[in-house]
Scaffold this motif. Structure first.
Motif, PDB file in Angstrom:
ATOM      1  N   PHE A  47       0.742   0.627  -5.396  1.00 31.84           N
ATOM      2  CA  PHE A  47      -0.162   0.249  -6.862  1.00 31.84           C
ATOM      3  C   PHE A  47      -1.292  -0.642  -6.069  1.00 31.84           C
ATOM      4  O   PHE A  47      -2.171  -1.025  -6.961  1.00 31.84           O
ATOM      5  N   LYS A  48      -1.331  -1.233  -4.820  1.00 31.71           N
ATOM      6  CA  LYS A  48      -2.141  -2.141  -4.379  1.00 31.71           C
ATOM      7  C   LYS A  48      -3.588  -1.302  -4.297  1.00 31.71           C
ATOM      8  O   LYS A  48      -4.627  -1.937  -4.389  1.00 31.71           O
ATOM      9  N   LEU A  49      -3.436  -0.082  -3.814  1.00 36.82           N
ATOM     10  CA  LEU A  49      -4.558   0.849  -3.685  1.00 36.82           C
ATOM     11  C   LEU A  49      -5.006   1.058  -5.179  1.00 36.82           C
ATOM     12  O   LEU A  49      -6.448   1.473  -5.321  1.00 36.82           O
ATOM     13  N   PHE A  50      -4.417   1.090  -6.308  1.00 32.92           N
ATOM     14  CA  PHE A  50      -4.761   1.352  -7.546  1.00 32.92           C
ATOM     15  C   PHE A  50      -5.904   0.073  -7.925  1.00 32.92           C
ATOM     16  O   PHE A  50      -6.738   0.339  -8.560  1.00 32.92           O
ATOM     17  N   ASN A  51      -5.373  -0.915  -7.500  1.00 32.66           N
ATOM     18  CA  ASN A  51      -6.277  -2.391  -7.756  1.00 32.66           C
ATOM     19  C   ASN A  51      -7.597  -2.173  -6.777  1.00 32.66           C
ATOM     20  O   ASN A  51      -8.577  -2.375  -7.450  1.00 32.66           O
ATOM     21  N   SER A  99     -14.535   2.083  -8.641  1.00 34.14           N
ATOM     22  CA  SER A  99     -14.769   2.532  -9.814  1.00 34.14           C
ATOM     23  C   SER A  99     -15.600   1.472 -10.810  1.00 34.14           C
ATOM     24  O   SER A  99     -16.476   2.084 -11.253  1.00 34.14           O
ATOM     25  N   GLY A 100     -15.413   0.330 -10.670  1.00 36.47           N
ATOM     26  CA  GLY A 100     -16.195  -0.825 -11.445  1.00 36.47           C
ATOM     27  C   GLY A 100     -17.580  -0.805 -10.803  1.00 36.47           C
ATOM     28  O   GLY A 100     -18.628  -1.235 -11.552  1.00 36.47           O
ATOM     29  N   TYR A 103       0.906  -1.250  -0.214  1.00 38.77           N
ATOM     30  CA  TYR A 103      -0.042   0.261   0.037  1.00 38.77           C
ATOM     31  C   TYR A 103       0.760   1.318   0.014  1.00 38.77           C
ATOM     32  O   TYR A 103       0.488   2.277  -0.288  1.00 38.77           O
ATOM     33  N   ILE A 104       2.071   1.108   0.422  1.00 37.51           N
ATOM     34  CA  ILE A 104       3.121   2.264   0.383  1.00 37.51           C
ATOM     35  C   ILE A 104       4.318   1.707  -0.529  1.00 37.51           C
ATOM     36  O   ILE A 104       4.881   0.815  -0.121  1.00 37.51           O
ATOM     37  N   LYS A 105       4.770   2.688  -1.119  1.00 35.21           N
ATOM     38  CA  LYS A 105       6.335   2.328  -1.680  1.00 35.21           C
ATOM     39  C   LYS A 105       7.450   3.452  -1.419  1.00 35.21           C
ATOM     40  O   LYS A 105       6.792   4.709  -0.887  1.00 35.21           O
TER      41      LYS A 105
END
Length: 264
Positions: free
Chosen positions: A70-74, A80-81, A56-58
């Motif tokens: 990018f976990k948050l993007f998923n 969104s879907g 969740y953080i990089k």
């Protein structure tokens, strides 16, 4: 007796850290995060390490700054879907129709045309009728112009150029572009006797979480109900409702734009 809800402190703190990242400031240092959350650097560091392991953080190895993973993007894609413009907008549209006693319709762009995807009919005996699925050009009427005005520039210019080639534009291209610029800046458009004689329409745009245009909200009715005293109220309510729908679709900047436009 109402049951009290006990929050898990570490989870609450982790969420506070993630909420510090914004589109304007997507990267933050350890010190910045500590200052914004009022947590110690040691606490922040432990939470960041756990969030990083989970994706969740990089952390940028060169700058040592942190950003969202990018976990948050998923997870955002899942939200969104499940987020339907039509379903999201309908409760707001019903409320607006009750407030104004006018017909409210929701429009999108499809195949370079304005298409009505939802409508709440006025309860008044004399009212505008809009059919779901009804198509019209984008350069005529409030519902079309609000969409055309807020399209990305390349798309807008392409649509106008195509219409010009087919001799479909009712006015000069430069005149239309100037009108669209004004609409875009003020956040609404008012049309009178445009598509339907004896009627008015007021429209405002709807955006998603990326600030991309996804629709337009319109209130329409007979011209005798658009008094000079009532006009500012209708404009404000349409704009406010469009901003609330945008906000519900993830547009975090909708309120600021509304506040700026309403004070112009």
């Amino acid at each position: 007796m109402k049951e009290s809800i006990q929050t898990v402190q570490s989870v609450e703190r982790a969420l506070r850290i993630m909420e510090c990242f914004t589109l304007e400031n997507p990267q933050k240092s350890l010190g910045e995060l500590a200052a914004e959350t009022n947590l110690s650097k040691s606490t922040i560091y432990r939470l960041l390490a756990t969030l990083a392991i989970c994706g969740y953080i990089k952390q940028d190895k060169q700058t040592q700054k942190y950003s969202l993973g990018f976990k948050l993007f998923n997870l955002g894609a899942v939200v969104s879907g499940n987020m339907s413009l039509r379903d999201t907008a309908l409760p707001f549209m019903k409320r607006l129709s009750e407030e104004l006693s006018e017909t409210i319709d929701l429009n999108i762009i499809e195949a370079d045309q304005r298409v009505c995807i939802e409508m709440v009919e006025s309860s008044e005996e004399i009212r505008n009728i809009v059919k779901v699925g009804q198509r019209n050009v984008l350069w005529t009427g409030a519902s079309g112009k609000i969409l055309l005005a807020n399209l990305e520039e390349t798309e807008r210019k392409r649509i106008i150029a195509d219409a010009k080639k087919l001799n479909q534009l009712p006015i000069e291209e430069i005149v239309l572009e100037n009108e669209l610029e004004i609409i875009r800046k003020q956040g609404f458009v008012l049309s009178i006797d445009d598509r339907l004689k004896g009627s008015f329409a007021i429209a405002s745009p709807v955006f998603d979480h990326t600030r991309r245009l996804i629709g337009g909200l319109t209130a329409a009715g007979p011209i005798h109900r658009l008094s000079e005293d009532r006009k500012p109220f209708i404009i404000k309510q349409v704009m406010y409702t469009a901003y609330k729908i945008s906000e519900s679709m993830g547009d975090s900047g909708a309120q600021n734009r509304f506040n700026m436009q309403i004070t112009q």
